[in-house]
Design an enzyme around this catalytic site. Structure first.
Site, mmCIF file in Angstrom:
data_model
loop_
_atom_site.group_PDB
_atom_site.id
_atom_site.type_symbol
_atom_site.label_atom_id
_atom_site.label_comp_id
_atom_site.label_asym_id
_atom_site.label_seq_id
_atom_site.Cartn_x
_atom_site.Cartn_y
_atom_site.Cartn_z
ATOM 1 N N GLU A 410 10.084 -15.761 -5.597
ATOM 2 C CA GLU A 410 8.874 -14.940 -5.675
ATOM 3 C C GLU A 410 7.814 -15.502 -4.749
ATOM 4 O O GLU A 410 7.107 -14.774 -4.067
ATOM 5 C CB GLU A 410 8.350 -14.911 -7.115
ATOM 6 N N SER A 598 -10.413 19.672 -1.982
ATOM 7 C CA SER A 598 -10.284 20.632 -3.083
ATOM 8 C C SER A 598 -8.848 20.761 -3.590
ATOM 9 O O SER A 598 -8.625 20.890 -4.792
ATOM 10 C CB SER A 598 -10.851 21.993 -2.667
ATOM 11 N N HIS A 657 4.286 4.607 -3.212
ATOM 12 C CA HIS A 657 3.455 5.175 -4.277
ATOM 13 C C HIS A 657 2.160 5.694 -3.659
ATOM 14 O O HIS A 657 1.485 4.957 -2.951
ATOM 15 C CB HIS A 657 3.150 4.097 -5.315
HETATM 16 ZN ZN LIG Z 1 3.730 -16.867 -9.692
#
Ligand SMILES: [Zn+2]
Ligand SMILES: *[C@@H]1O[C@H](CO)[C@@H](O)[C@H](O)[C@H]1NC(C)=O
Ligand SMILES: *[C@@H]1O[C@H](CO)[C@@H](O)[C@H](O)[C@H]1NC(C)=O
Ligand SMILES: *[C@@H]1O[C@H](CO)[C@@H](O)[C@H](O)[C@H]1NC(C)=O
Ligand SMILES: *[C@@H]1O[C@H](CO)[C@@H](O)[C@H](O)[C@H]1NC(C)=O
Ligand SMILES: *[C@@H]1O[C@H](CO)[C@@H](O)[C@H](O)[C@H]1NC(C)=O
Ligand SMILES: *[C@@H]1O[C@H](CO)[C@@H](O)[C@H](O)[C@H]1NC(C)=O
Ligand SMILES: *[C@@H]1O[C@H](CO)[C@@H](O)[C@H](O)[C@H]1NC(C)=O
Ligand SMILES: *[C@@H]1O[C@H](CO)[C@@H](O)[C@H](O)[C@H]1NC(C)=O
Length: 708
Positions: A410, A598, A657
């Site tokens: 990570e 709009s 996203h």
């Molecule tokens: Zn971490």
């Protein structure tokens, strides 16, 4: 990885030094969700079994294990194997999922300041060894370096560039400070460190040195009378923040396999997201002489006139420099290799195979230690597994499948979780109800939540079921409501990133954060240790226990409730708030008055209508119609996939996203309606219109999935 709550949108207008700050105002929503909060919380039988199982002494024991060994990504599989064994002991079937990824490691680092008069100064680039904090003395301790940093040397005059956002560099250029060919001296805080290096590189600079500044510790400093760690709660002056400098805002994961999983025989692409100039992290005590040598040279801090420009290092005026003839010689020699990383995956099958809830945290750490980051989370996952093991022994079975994940790498850039999502994305999009992330589970005394809007109701209702350990007969909800009361949108701070931004999956990141007078949390430093945690941050591991109870109950309700406890309707008021912010951004940015929002407004209205109908239908189905409820559960699971756009955001296809993204110039911190907002900020109206259309369509697709 955690810090930034304030989104700063800098307008890249040449002569304009001001910043615009936006604070998310979610309080109106929390008020709406607020209902009676009883003490002590009323719990049913299963909730009580789970809550009673979480044990502070055990949490301390797991923490002791995790924090006393080196576990840098790609070095070894001891920790992921041990974790698998713990989960198995409590009834989870566990396995290791390996990926073969590009990583790099430090070989040689040095820095030298060459004064004009010929004398030199060489910082050690090491953190102080503290006898009382045993892991800081380990001969095998991890050097202070930047993951995925460029291997090379640089020697040049240098310039102080503040936090290293584009607005900082633009301001310096407009003041006539030469950047090309110089080394950047940047302060931590504000944007993600990889963005500082990328910006320095884009402005023609040849290296970057990034330092910690005690000014960011506000009142918790030696200057204000607090003793420094290990004697007290203030920052140890030698602490250094390690961390990755890959451009996670463009692509997290293995930089050589963007978009697909890293197998041993995967084709490898040219690395586009790693820097091409060297960088080094440094402590405030060792950067002081470098900053002092700039005093009175270049542009003064008063003239630069930017907020947060001046820090609190003694006898430093924060002048820009360069000081003619004063140079830095930096060396950052890294060794690259492909190496195996290991995600631990633990599973308990639910009766509904197409409904899955994932709980994840990472296990790799930047130091021997990591008591907060990541192991406050790791310890909690073991206690959570144990609690569910107890419930299973009573004959209970989850309706939905539970997956526990302990991700690797990570710290290098969300690598283990991103590769895993890239491998399983079709299945994940079909089946995952929610992804719950706990990384820095405990680093202070204030509960801290970031989540997608559909999880806001559950976030607050579970908080009312957990007792806060301050002996004041209060729930976790009470302390959170008093000290924060906000649920922020998600950027790219941890392993939820691929699930949310690539998969459109409902997600939460939870833990605690510092109150102003809490002990300093030394991010990615050797002092994020067991000694620090057990002496200063959470003696007795009682905050660990409360957060563990919270996460366990949240998972329980997501896998056990007949009606999946997601509230799609909460996207309505949230999107309206984002729209208001967008309107503000548009009106304060020049010449964009003719952008027509709009259709976007209409789409939000039609989403609200669908969500209302969905709620009415669901309320009746709960009582009368289990088949319809199953169908509605699937809609709650699936509607947010509609926010995903094939092709993603400009120049970053991974980020798909259209309601949230990490900001291109903020890094961890999120922007909302990112396609539109960033086009407006960049002054590209064509692009802004294009993304108004795409975002509108996405909201309509989400509404359609929700509709009967
Ligand atoms: Zn971490
Ligand atoms: C909590 O864990 C400790 C250490 O494993 C153990 O000695 C103690 O009995 C446990 N407490 C409870 C209530 O289970
Ligand atoms: C050279 O300049 C530095 C910075 O002003 C100063 O600290 C140092 O004492 C000087 N050395 C000599 C030999 O004058
Ligand atoms: C910090 O201290 C100053 C006084 O020195 C005070 O005005 C301020 O409110 C304090 N900040 C916080 C967050 O307590
Ligand atoms: C600093 O900037 C602010 C806001 O742009 C401005 O009002 C102020 O006059 C500036 N101060 C100086 C000394 O230039
Ligand atoms: C880089 O700098 C280091 C330290 O000054 C030196 O030992 C090394 O030879 C340099 N490498 C190159 C390629 O210049
Ligand atoms: C869980 O379900 C999967 C998919 O049906 C199956 O392959 C696996 O064997 C099951 N695991 C257990 C422990 O029952
Ligand atoms: C806004 O536009 C006007 C007219 O085009 C221009 O004079 C002004 O400098 C612009 N302001 C900014 C902040 O760009
Ligand atoms: C604006 O965005 C469009 C894509 O919609 C692109 O073709 C164009 O080059 C951009 N303009 C600038 C000035 O970047």
């Amino acid at each position: 990885m955690k810090l930034i709550l304030i989104l700063t949108v800098g307008f890249a207008v040449q002569a304009c030094p001001q910043e615009h700050h936006f604070r998310r105002h979610d309080r109106h929503i929390q008020q709406r969700l607020r209902d009676s909060n009883v003490f002590p919380p009323a719990l049913d039988r299963n909730e009580k079994i789970l809550i009673d199982s979480i044990n502070a002494s055990s949490l301390s024991i797991w923490s002791e294990y995790y924090t006393h060994r080196r576990n840098v990504a790609g070095e070894d599989d001891t920790v992921p194997k041990w974790t698998a064994k713990q989960w198995e002991d409590h009834g989870f079937s566990s396995r290791l999922d390996g990926y073969y990824v590009f990583l790099n490691y430090p070989v040689h680092r040095s820095l030298q300041l060459n004064h004009v008069n010929g004398s030199t100064y060489q910082p050690t680039l090491e953190e102080g060894v503290l006898d009382i904090d045993k892991t800081t003395t380990d001969h095998d301790r991890v050097p202070a370096y930047h993951g995925y940093s460029f291997s090379g040397n640089a020697s040049a005059e240098y310039v102080y560039v503040g936090r290293g956002q584009r607005v900082d560099f633009d301001r310096l250029k407009s003041l006539g400070v030469t950047l090309e060919g110089k080394i950047a001296l940047a302060k931590y805080g504000g944007p993600y460190r990889g963005i500082k290096v990328k910006n320095a590189q884009d402005y023609g600079m040849v290296g970057a040195v990034i330092f910690t500044d005690p000014g960011d510790d506000r009142n918790m400093t030696e200057a204000k009378g607090f003793a420094a760690y290990p004697d007290g709660p203030a920052r140890n002056p030698t602490s250094i923040q390690r961390g990755s400098v890959t451009l996670i805002t463009t692509y997290p994961g293995d930089p050589t396999t963007p978009g697909f999983p890293s197998k041993e025989d995967s084709p490898r692409m040219e690395k586009k997201t790693v820097p091409i100039i060297p960088s080094l992290p440094i402590s405030w005590i060792e950067v002081q002489p470098l900053l002092q040598a700039l005093n009175g040279h270049g542009i003064s801090a008063e003239m630069v006139n930017r907020s947060n420009w001046v820090g609190a290092i003694p006898d430093v005026s924060y002048s820009t420099g360069p000081t003619p003839g004063a140079t830095l010689s930096m060396s950052n020699i890294m060794e690259s290799r492909n190496a195996w990383i290991w995600n631990t995956i633990g599973i308990i099958n639910g009766t509904n195979e197409d409904e899955v809830v994932i709980v994840g945290n990472h296990h790799d750490a930047w130091m021997i230690g990591g008591a907060a980051d990541p192991h406050s989370g790791s310890t909690i996952l073991i206690e959570l597994a144990k609690a569910f093991g107890k419930l299973l022994k009573t004959g209970w079975k989850p309706k939905r499948t539970i997956i526990l994940a302990s991700w690797d790498a990570e710290e290098y850039g969300l690598v283990g979780s991103t590769e895993w999502v890239e491998e399983y994305v079709p299945w994940l999009k079909d089946s995952v109800v929610s992804y719950l992330n706990i990384d820095v589970g405990v680093s202070g005394s204030i509960p801290d939540f970031s989540a997608t809007p559909d999880l806001h109701s559950l976030t607050t209702s579970i908080a009312k079921k957990v007792i806060w350990p301050d002996g004041k007969d209060r729930t976790l909800y009470d302390i959170w409501e008093e000290k924060s009361g906000d649920i922020d949108p998600l950027g790219a701070q941890s392993d939820y990133t691929a699930f949310l931004h690539r998969g459109g999956i409902a997600a939460i990141d939870l833990g605690t954060t510092r109150a102003p007078y809490d002990p300093i949390y030394h991010t990615h430093s050797n002092y994020d240790s067991y000694y620090w945690m057990s002496t200063y941050a959470d003696p007795g591991f009682v905050i660990h226990k409360a957060i563990g109870q919270y996460l366990t109950l949240m998972l329980y309700h997501l896998v056990d409730d007949d009606s999946i406890p997601l509230e799609p309707a909460n996207y309505g008021p949230e999107m309206r708030a984002y729209l208001e912010e967008l309107e503000q951004i548009i009106s304060s940015s020049n010449a964009t008055a003719n952008l027509d929002l709009s259709t976007l407004k209409d789409a939000i209205s039609s989403f609200e209508e669908s969500a209302q109908q969905f709620n009415t239908l669901r309320a009746s189905a709960i009582l009368t119609n289990p088949d319809l409820l199953t169908e509605l559960n699937h809609k709650a699971r699936d509607f947010s996939r509609g926010f995903i756009s094939q092709g993603g955001l400009p120049d970053r296809p991974f980020y798909q996203h259209l309601i949230f993204a990490p900001g291109v110039d903020t890094g961890y911190a999120p922007v909302t309606f990112p396609g539109i907002t960033e086009a407006v900020t960049a002054g590209n109206l064509t692009l802004a219109s294009e993304f108004i259309e795409k975002t509108t369509k996405a909201i309509i697709v989400a509404a359609a999935i929700l509709k009967a």
